[in-house]
Scaffold this motif. Structure first.
Motif, short mmCIF file in Angstrom:
data_model
loop_
_atom_site.label_atom_id
_atom_site.label_comp_id
_atom_site.label_asym_id
_atom_site.label_seq_id
_atom_site.Cartn_x
_atom_site.Cartn_y
_atom_site.Cartn_z
N GLN A 138 0.69 -1.46 -0.38
CA GLN A 138 0.05 -0.33 -0.27
C GLN A 138 0.83 0.87 0.07
N THR A 139 0.43 2.08 -0.29
CA THR A 139 1.22 3.62 -0.24
C THR A 139 1.33 3.97 1.00
N ALA A 140 1.95 4.19 1.38
CA ALA A 140 2.44 5.01 2.98
C ALA A 140 2.00 6.74 3.17
N ALA A 141 2.68 6.89 1.94
CA ALA A 141 2.53 8.24 2.79
C ALA A 141 2.84 9.14 1.26
N VAL A 142 2.34 10.18 1.03
CA VAL A 142 2.23 11.13 -0.39
C VAL A 142 2.76 12.15 0.32
N ILE A 143 4.19 12.65 -0.66
CA ILE A 143 4.60 13.63 -0.15
C ILE A 143 4.46 14.91 -1.29
N ARG A 144 3.96 15.97 -1.61
CA ARG A 144 4.07 17.02 -2.34
C ARG A 144 5.20 17.20 -2.50
N ILE A 166 1.80 17.37 -8.57
CA ILE A 166 1.24 18.28 -9.51
C ILE A 166 1.53 20.14 -9.46
N GLU A 167 2.15 20.62 -8.72
CA GLU A 167 2.41 21.92 -8.50
C GLU A 167 4.16 22.43 -8.43
N MET A 168 5.07 21.42 -9.01
CA MET A 168 5.96 21.03 -9.71
C MET A 168 6.48 21.21 -10.64
N GLU A 169 6.86 22.58 -10.80
CA GLU A 169 7.22 22.78 -12.24
C GLU A 169 8.44 23.31 -12.94
N TYR A 170 9.36 22.64 -12.12
CA TYR A 170 11.67 23.25 -12.08
C TYR A 170 11.88 21.68 -11.49
N ILE A 171 12.49 20.68 -11.79
CA ILE A 171 13.55 20.40 -11.57
C ILE A 171 15.13 20.11 -11.84
N ASP A 172 16.17 20.59 -11.50
CA ASP A 172 17.49 20.43 -11.72
C ASP A 172 18.05 18.92 -11.71
N SER A 173 19.21 19.36 -11.93
CA SER A 173 20.10 17.63 -11.70
C SER A 173 20.16 17.24 -9.83
N ALA A 174 20.14 18.38 -9.74
CA ALA A 174 20.33 17.84 -8.26
C ALA A 174 19.13 17.36 -7.75
N GLY A 175 17.89 17.59 -8.44
CA GLY A 175 16.93 17.30 -7.50
C GLY A 175 16.68 16.00 -8.18
#
Length: 93
Positions: free
Chosen positions: A3-9, A41-50
């Motif tokens: 089961q999904t235990a947690a949701v991280i926004r 849902i809110e994430m608009e940007y991710i880089d190499s560190a992410g």
């Protein structure tokens, strides 16, 4: 099936500045066990560190017999993750 235990926004910008908060959220979710869903849902940007944070977190979750799942990805971060072949190690809904 686990089961999904947690949701991280996920934050709007997921980069090195997000690491402290994200690692703390992952650590808390790991204590619950099971799968962890990253709500992008809110994430608009991710880089190499992410991306590095995702890979490291995925290893921790797998070691805990769970899966990391990303959901609600917008097209820009989804494209960047696709270029990094993240879908090979992390489930993308």
């Amino acid at each position: 099936m686990t089961q999904t235990a947690a949701v991280i926004r996920m934050p709007k910008r997921f980069d090195y500045s997000s690491s402290g908060e994200f690692n703390a959220a992952i650590a808390a979710a790991l204590k619950q066990g099971g799968n962890i869903t990253l709500d992008c849902i809110e994430m608009e940007y991710i880089d190499s560190a992410g991306i590095g944070l995702l890979v490291m977190s995925n290893k921790k979750v797998q070691a805990n017999n769970g899966k990391l799942i990303m959901s609600n990805l917008k097209s820009a971060p989804k494209e960047i993750l696709g270029l990094a072949n993240i879908q090979k190690i992390i489930d993308i809904d």
